[in-house]
Design a protein around this motif. Structure first.
Motif, PDB file in Angstrom:
ATOM      1  N   MET A 182       0.850  -1.164   0.000  1.00 49.92           N
ATOM      2  CA  MET A 182       0.000   0.000   0.000  1.00 49.92           C
ATOM      3  C   MET A 182       0.894   1.223   0.000  1.00 49.92           C
ATOM      4  SD  MET A 182      -2.904   1.253   2.639  1.00 49.92           S
ATOM      5  CE  MET A 182      -1.802   1.630   3.953  1.00 49.92           C
ATOM      6  N   PRO A 183       0.580   2.225  -0.819  1.00 46.44           N
ATOM      7  CA  PRO A 183       1.399   3.432  -0.811  1.00 46.44           C
ATOM      8  C   PRO A 183       1.282   4.171   0.507  1.00 46.44           C
ATOM      9  CG  PRO A 183      -0.407   3.601  -2.405  1.00 46.44           C
ATOM     10  CD  PRO A 183      -0.474   2.253  -1.782  1.00 46.44           C
ATOM     11  N   LEU A 184       2.351   4.835   0.861  1.00 52.44           N
ATOM     12  CA  LEU A 184       2.316   5.659   2.063  1.00 52.44           C
ATOM     13  C   LEU A 184       1.291   6.759   1.871  1.00 52.44           C
ATOM     14  CD1 LEU A 184       6.133   5.950   2.729  1.00 52.44           C
ATOM     15  CD2 LEU A 184       4.513   4.424   3.812  1.00 52.44           C
ATOM     16  N   GLY A 185       0.718   7.238   2.946  1.00 51.66           N
ATOM     17  CA  GLY A 185      -0.254   8.319   2.866  1.00 51.66           C
ATOM     18  C   GLY A 185      -1.682   7.843   3.064  1.00 51.66           C
ATOM     19  N   TYR A 186      -1.883   6.534   3.233  1.00 51.75           N
ATOM     20  CA  TYR A 186      -3.222   5.995   3.460  1.00 51.75           C
ATOM     21  C   TYR A 186      -3.230   5.224   4.770  1.00 51.75           C
ATOM     22  CZ  TYR A 186      -3.887   7.134  -1.443  1.00 51.75           C
ATOM     23  OH  TYR A 186      -3.953   7.786  -2.642  1.00 51.75           O
ATOM     24  N   ALA A 187      -4.349   5.293   5.497  1.00 49.11           N
ATOM     25  CA  ALA A 187      -4.454   4.643   6.801  1.00 49.11           C
ATOM     26  C   ALA A 187      -4.672   3.139   6.707  1.00 49.11           C
ATOM     27  CB  ALA A 187      -5.590   5.279   7.600  1.00 49.11           C
ATOM     28  N   GLY A 188      -5.213   2.666   5.614  1.00 44.63           N
ATOM     29  CA  GLY A 188      -5.488   1.238   5.456  1.00 44.63           C
ATOM     30  C   GLY A 188      -6.344   1.004   4.236  1.00 44.63           C
ATOM     31  N   ILE A 189      -6.790  -0.236   4.059  1.00 43.73           N
ATOM     32  CA  ILE A 189      -7.544  -0.567   2.848  1.00 43.73           C
ATOM     33  C   ILE A 189      -8.912   0.093   2.797  1.00 43.73           C
ATOM     34  CG2 ILE A 189      -6.372  -2.743   2.412  1.00 43.73           C
ATOM     35  CD1 ILE A 189      -8.730  -4.176   3.676  1.00 43.73           C
ATOM     36  N   ASN A 190      -9.427   0.553   3.920  1.00 43.77           N
ATOM     37  CA  ASN A 190     -10.735   1.213   3.938  1.00 43.77           C
ATOM     38  C   ASN A 190     -10.629   2.734   3.987  1.00 43.77           C
ATOM     39  OD1 ASN A 190     -12.234  -1.214   3.902  1.00 43.77           O
ATOM     40  ND2 ASN A 190     -11.783  -1.518   6.063  1.00 43.77           N
ATOM     41  N   ASP A 191      -9.428   3.284   3.853  1.00 48.92           N
ATOM     42  CA  ASP A 191      -9.242   4.735   3.880  1.00 48.92           C
ATOM     43  C   ASP A 191     -10.053   5.361   2.745  1.00 48.92           C
ATOM     44  OD1 ASP A 191      -8.218   7.372   3.334  1.00 48.92           O
ATOM     45  OD2 ASP A 191      -6.434   6.854   4.482  1.00 48.92           O
ATOM     46  N   PRO A 192     -10.962   6.282   3.052  1.00 47.55           N
ATOM     47  CA  PRO A 192     -11.793   6.895   2.006  1.00 47.55           C
ATOM     48  C   PRO A 192     -10.986   7.542   0.878  1.00 47.55           C
ATOM     49  CG  PRO A 192     -12.632   7.474   4.179  1.00 47.55           C
ATOM     50  CD  PRO A 192     -11.319   6.764   4.387  1.00 47.55           C
ATOM     51  N   LYS A 193      -9.823   8.136   1.211  1.00 51.38           N
ATOM     52  CA  LYS A 193      -8.977   8.727   0.160  1.00 51.38           C
ATOM     53  C   LYS A 193      -8.475   7.654  -0.801  1.00 51.38           C
ATOM     54  CE  LYS A 193      -5.888  10.685   2.654  1.00 51.38           C
ATOM     55  NZ  LYS A 193      -4.724  11.391   3.137  1.00 51.38           N
ATOM     56  N   LEU A 194      -8.087   6.492  -0.266  1.00 45.41           N
ATOM     57  CA  LEU A 194      -7.610   5.396  -1.113  1.00 45.41           C
ATOM     58  C   LEU A 194      -8.745   4.846  -1.973  1.00 45.41           C
ATOM     59  CD1 LEU A 194      -5.444   3.419  -2.061  1.00 45.41           C
ATOM     60  CD2 LEU A 194      -5.987   1.996  -0.078  1.00 45.41           C
ATOM     61  N   LEU A 195      -9.911   4.649  -1.399  1.00 49.01           N
ATOM     62  CA  LEU A 195     -11.049   4.125  -2.159  1.00 49.01           C
ATOM     63  C   LEU A 195     -11.431   5.067  -3.295  1.00 49.01           C
ATOM     64  CD1 LEU A 195     -13.182   2.746   0.808  1.00 49.01           C
ATOM     65  CD2 LEU A 195     -11.715   1.465  -0.757  1.00 49.01           C
ATOM     66  N   THR A 196     -11.429   6.376  -3.031  1.00 52.17           N
ATOM     67  CA  THR A 196     -11.727   7.362  -4.077  1.00 52.17           C
ATOM     68  C   THR A 196     -10.671   7.305  -5.168  1.00 52.17           C
ATOM     69  OG1 THR A 196     -12.834   8.793  -2.498  1.00 52.17           O
ATOM     70  CG2 THR A 196     -12.079   9.812  -4.538  1.00 52.17           C
ATOM     71  N   CYS A 197      -9.406   7.228  -4.784  1.00 51.61           N
ATOM     72  CA  CYS A 197      -8.318   7.157  -5.761  1.00 51.61           C
ATOM     73  C   CYS A 197      -8.440   5.898  -6.608  1.00 51.61           C
ATOM     74  CB  CYS A 197      -6.971   7.181  -5.042  1.00 51.61           C
ATOM     75  SG  CYS A 197      -5.563   7.041  -6.151  1.00 51.61           S
ATOM     76  N   MET A 198      -8.762   4.770  -5.978  1.00 53.11           N
ATOM     77  CA  MET A 198      -8.854   3.507  -6.711  1.00 53.11           C
ATOM     78  C   MET A 198      -9.973   3.542  -7.759  1.00 53.11           C
ATOM     79  SD  MET A 198      -8.018   0.898  -3.571  1.00 53.11           S
ATOM     80  CE  MET A 198      -8.744  -0.500  -4.372  1.00 53.11           C
ATOM     81  N   GLN A 199     -10.988   4.356  -7.536  1.00 50.86           N
ATOM     82  CA  GLN A 199     -12.053   4.484  -8.527  1.00 50.86           C
ATOM     83  C   GLN A 199     -11.587   5.289  -9.738  1.00 50.86           C
ATOM     84  OE1 GLN A 199     -15.200   6.224  -6.227  1.00 50.86           O
ATOM     85  NE2 GLN A 199     -15.894   4.247  -5.458  1.00 50.86           N
ATOM     86  N   ARG A 200     -10.578   6.146  -9.564  1.00 47.65           N
ATOM     87  CA  ARG A 200     -10.117   7.028 -10.637  1.00 47.65           C
ATOM     88  C   ARG A 200      -8.834   6.571 -11.304  1.00 47.65           C
ATOM     89  NH1 ARG A 200      -9.896  10.999  -6.558  1.00 47.65           N
ATOM     90  NH2 ARG A 200      -7.709  11.083  -7.086  1.00 47.65           N
ATOM     91  N   GLU A 201      -7.931   5.948 -10.571  1.00 51.83           N
ATOM     92  CA  GLU A 201      -6.570   5.703 -11.038  1.00 51.83           C
ATOM     93  C   GLU A 201      -6.222   4.221 -11.066  1.00 51.83           C
ATOM     94  OE1 GLU A 201      -4.571   8.243 -11.918  1.00 51.83           O
ATOM     95  OE2 GLU A 201      -6.008   9.755 -11.310  1.00 51.83           O
ATOM     96  N   VAL A 202      -5.215   3.875 -11.848  1.00 55.68           N
ATOM     97  CA  VAL A 202      -4.691   2.517 -11.860  1.00 55.68           C
ATOM     98  C   VAL A 202      -3.778   2.309 -10.657  1.00 55.68           C
ATOM     99  CG1 VAL A 202      -3.251   0.891 -13.139  1.00 55.68           C
ATOM    100  CG2 VAL A 202      -4.850   2.347 -14.360  1.00 55.68           C
ATOM    101  N   VAL A 203      -2.899   3.261 -10.392  1.00 59.11           N
ATOM    102  CA  VAL A 203      -1.971   3.191  -9.276  1.00 59.11           C
ATOM    103  C   VAL A 203      -2.235   4.383  -8.372  1.00 59.11           C
ATOM    104  CG1 VAL A 203       0.453   3.225  -8.590  1.00 59.11           C
ATOM    105  CG2 VAL A 203      -0.235   2.014 -10.660  1.00 59.11           C
ATOM    106  N   CYS A 204      -2.488   4.134  -7.094  1.00 53.50           N
ATOM    107  CA  CYS A 204      -2.799   5.204  -6.148  1.00 53.50           C
ATOM    108  C   CYS A 204      -1.578   5.478  -5.280  1.00 53.50           C
ATOM    109  CB  CYS A 204      -3.993   4.815  -5.287  1.00 53.50           C
ATOM    110  SG  CYS A 204      -5.490   4.647  -6.245  1.00 53.50           S
ATOM    111  N   ASN A 205      -0.742   6.373  -5.762  1.00 58.54           N
ATOM    112  CA  ASN A 205       0.476   6.714  -5.069  1.00 58.54           C
ATOM    113  C   ASN A 205       0.524   8.228  -4.933  1.00 58.54           C
ATOM    114  OD1 ASN A 205       3.025   7.224  -4.155  1.00 58.54           O
ATOM    115  ND2 ASN A 205       4.065   5.963  -5.677  1.00 58.54           N
ATOM    116  N   PRO A 206       0.278   8.768  -3.738  1.00 51.70           N
ATOM    117  CA  PRO A 206       0.244  10.216  -3.578  1.00 51.70           C
ATOM    118  C   PRO A 206       1.574  10.894  -3.893  1.00 51.70           C
ATOM    119  CG  PRO A 206       0.138   9.132  -1.447  1.00 51.70           C
ATOM    120  CD  PRO A 206       0.066   8.059  -2.494  1.00 51.70           C
TER     121      PRO A 206
END
Length: 140
Positions: A1-25
């Motif tokens: 998991m990229p740094l910058g996310y609290a875990g697999i349920n982090d709302p920022k990560l879930l939003t990114c995963m809907q938009r991007e292939v790789v979610c790396n801040p």
């Protein structure tokens, strides 16, 4: 998991995963990061680090687990998954499976539930989780 996310349920990560292939801040918006290129293996995550990364993501610091190092293409075949076309499959990865219960995200139609097993594919150079499965054990 990229740094910058609290875990697999982090709302920022879930939003990114809907938009991007790789979610790396840390990556530029048009850049898919280092995973799209062959790996510079001068620095590599070891087996203990790979297990620790998976345990952190699963929320179980003491879960028994196994980890095997292989190419990305071998990991995709083992997991029975197709991976992002943005990932160079020659990169070394760790496939980690943990013997622990994890909580699913649930859905509008179903509440989160506990499922046995957690597996992840972790890039062996960056330590990023590229694929994961709740309720799976890809290796035993």
């Amino acid at each position: 998991m990229p740094l910058g996310y609290a875990g697999i349920n982090d709302p920022k990560l879930l939003t990114c995963m809907q938009r991007e292939v790789v979610c790396n801040p840390a990556a530029d918006s048009g850049d898919h990061g280092p995973l799209s290129e062959p790996a510079d293996t001068s620095r590599s995550v070891d087996q203990a680090e790979a297990l620790a990364i998976a345990r952190k993501m699963a929320g179980s610091s003491a879960a028994p687990g196994v980890a095997e190092k292989m190419s990305g293409s071998a990991a995709a075949s083992l997991a029975g998954q197709s991976r992002s076309p943005e990932i160079d499959e020659s990169r070394p990865v760790w496939v980690v499976s943990l013997d622990t219960n994890v909580l699913t995200d649930g859905s509008p139609a179903a509440a989160p539930r506990s499922v046995p097993g957690y597996s992840a594919i972790i890039d062996a150079v960056t330590g990023e989780i590229t694929d994961e499965c709740l309720g799976c054990r890809w290796i035993r």
